[in-house]
Design a protein around this motif. Structure first.
Motif, PDB file in Angstrom:
ATOM      1  N   ALA A 122       0.827  -1.207   0.000  1.00 33.43           N
ATOM      2  CA  ALA A 122       0.000   0.000   0.000  1.00 33.43           C
ATOM      3  C   ALA A 122       0.863   1.260   0.000  1.00 33.43           C
ATOM      4  O   ALA A 122       0.594   2.208  -0.748  1.00 33.43           O
ATOM      5  CB  ALA A 122      -0.942  -0.006   1.206  1.00 33.43           C
ATOM      6  N   ALA A 123       1.916   1.273   0.812  1.00 29.06           N
ATOM      7  CA  ALA A 123       2.789   2.448   0.887  1.00 29.06           C
ATOM      8  C   ALA A 123       3.492   2.700  -0.442  1.00 29.06           C
ATOM      9  O   ALA A 123       3.561   3.842  -0.918  1.00 29.06           O
ATOM     10  CB  ALA A 123       3.808   2.267   2.006  1.00 29.06           C
ATOM     11  N   LEU A 124       4.015   1.640  -1.040  1.00 24.86           N
ATOM     12  CA  LEU A 124       4.710   1.789  -2.324  1.00 24.86           C
ATOM     13  C   LEU A 124       3.735   2.208  -3.421  1.00 24.86           C
ATOM     14  O   LEU A 124       4.033   3.126  -4.201  1.00 24.86           O
ATOM     15  CB  LEU A 124       5.412   0.480  -2.688  1.00 24.86           C
ATOM     16  CG  LEU A 124       6.634   0.136  -1.825  1.00 24.86           C
ATOM     17  CD1 LEU A 124       6.983  -1.342  -1.938  1.00 24.86           C
ATOM     18  CD2 LEU A 124       7.818   1.011  -2.199  1.00 24.86           C
ATOM     19  N   SER A 125       2.596   1.573  -3.483  1.00 25.90           N
ATOM     20  CA  SER A 125       1.604   1.919  -4.506  1.00 25.90           C
ATOM     21  C   SER A 125       1.142   3.363  -4.353  1.00 25.90           C
ATOM     22  O   SER A 125       1.037   4.100  -5.347  1.00 25.90           O
ATOM     23  CB  SER A 125       0.401   0.975  -4.428  1.00 25.90           C
ATOM     24  OG  SER A 125       0.767  -0.341  -4.759  1.00 25.90           O
ATOM     25  N   ASN A 126       0.855   3.784  -3.136  1.00 25.55           N
ATOM     26  CA  ASN A 126       0.401   5.157  -2.904  1.00 25.55           C
ATOM     27  C   ASN A 126       1.459   6.174  -3.303  1.00 25.55           C
ATOM     28  O   ASN A 126       1.143   7.201  -3.912  1.00 25.55           O
ATOM     29  CB  ASN A 126      -0.005   5.352  -1.444  1.00 25.55           C
ATOM     30  CG  ASN A 126      -1.285   4.616  -1.101  1.00 25.55           C
ATOM     31  OD1 ASN A 126      -2.089   4.301  -1.976  1.00 25.55           O
ATOM     32  ND2 ASN A 126      -1.473   4.320   0.173  1.00 25.55           N
ATOM     33  N   ALA A 127       2.711   5.905  -2.951  1.00 29.74           N
ATOM     34  CA  ALA A 127       3.788   6.826  -3.317  1.00 29.74           C
ATOM     35  C   ALA A 127       3.935   6.913  -4.832  1.00 29.74           C
ATOM     36  O   ALA A 127       4.008   8.010  -5.403  1.00 29.74           O
ATOM     37  CB  ALA A 127       5.096   6.391  -2.665  1.00 29.74           C
ATOM     38  N   LEU A 128       3.984   5.766  -5.485  1.00 31.50           N
ATOM     39  CA  LEU A 128       4.164   5.755  -6.939  1.00 31.50           C
ATOM     40  C   LEU A 128       2.963   6.367  -7.651  1.00 31.50           C
ATOM     41  O   LEU A 128       3.125   7.099  -8.631  1.00 31.50           O
ATOM     42  CB  LEU A 128       4.415   4.323  -7.412  1.00 31.50           C
ATOM     43  CG  LEU A 128       5.765   3.740  -6.964  1.00 31.50           C
ATOM     44  CD1 LEU A 128       5.790   2.229  -7.139  1.00 31.50           C
ATOM     45  CD2 LEU A 128       6.923   4.403  -7.698  1.00 31.50           C
ATOM     46  N   ARG A 129       1.769   6.116  -7.163  1.00 25.56           N
ATOM     47  CA  ARG A 129       0.557   6.722  -7.736  1.00 25.56           C
ATOM     48  C   ARG A 129       0.630   8.244  -7.632  1.00 25.56           C
ATOM     49  O   ARG A 129       0.130   8.964  -8.505  1.00 25.56           O
ATOM     50  CB  ARG A 129      -0.682   6.202  -7.010  1.00 25.56           C
ATOM     51  CG  ARG A 129      -1.991   6.627  -7.637  1.00 25.56           C
ATOM     52  CD  ARG A 129      -3.203   6.066  -6.888  1.00 25.56           C
ATOM     53  NE  ARG A 129      -3.270   4.615  -6.990  1.00 25.56           N
ATOM     54  CZ  ARG A 129      -3.043   3.763  -5.983  1.00 25.56           C
ATOM     55  NH1 ARG A 129      -2.751   4.205  -4.774  1.00 25.56           N
ATOM     56  NH2 ARG A 129      -3.126   2.461  -6.172  1.00 25.56           N
TER      57      ARG A 129
END
Length: 193
Positions: A31-38
């Motif tokens: 979730a943290a990686l996806s949110n940052a990349l998004r």
């Protein structure tokens, strides 16, 4: 009779089975990686030795692709620049080689993924501290009992095993699972191979 290969496979399977307890921190990391990349942020990765190879692996899967063709994602391996590493180590010692890069390259909302099987690498500890100072979310990929890094990162994934090779094998599986989770989140129309 067990051969060397068979016993190594058995130990690897045992380490992978033990990793099933990591579901909660793994989901938080996806979730943290996806949110940052998004949000247009980048992922900084670091580690020493085999863990540097793990950092490279993650950064490569992000920047190139994992399963399907898709837009590149900003993943940077902080262990990749030999010129910088040797200059910084020569001028400041080896301990700050990653923290200087986190300070220079990291921005609020980015994510640092730091790999250390022992949790005791001084340069990783300094990188995690630099991440806090810069507002960079941190994910520590650890082993054994987490070492000195335990409790330092925002998210920690501690492989419950004492053998470096087995910890690295689980880290490899986790890298692939993280990348799959990110691709599912950010590119839901892609088919998995």
């Amino acid at each position: 009779m067990s051969t060397l290969l068979q016993s190594t496979i058995d130990r690897s399977i045992a380490a992978l089975e033990a990793a099933r307890v990591l579901e909660e921190p793994f989901q938080r990391a996806v979730a943290a990686l996806s949110n940052a990349l998004r949000g247009g942020k980048k992922v900084l990765c670091c580690g020493n030795g085999g863990s540097a190879a793990d950092a490279s692996h993650l950064a490569t899967e992000l920047l190139c692709r994992f399963i399907n063709d898709r837009a590149p994602l900003p993943g940077i391996n902080l262990a990749a620049d030999g010129g910088f590493l040797t200059a910084a180590a020569n001028d400041y010692g080896y301990d700050p080689v990653f923290s200087r890069q986190v300070t220079g390259l990291g921005s609020e909302g980015d994510v640092l993924v730091a790999f250390t099987t022992s949790g005791n690498s001084a340069n990783i500890l300094l990188a995690l501290e630099a991440a806090k100072e810069r507002g960079v979310l941190s994910i520590a990929m650890l082993g054994r009992d987490g070492g000195k890094a335990k409790g330092v990162a925002d998210i920690e994934i501690i492989v419950p095993h004492g053998e470096t090779a087995r910890i690295q094998e689980v880290h490899g599986l986790l890298i692939h699972a993280l990348c799959l989770g990110i691709e599912r989140d950010l590119f839901p129309g892609l088919n998995e191979a």
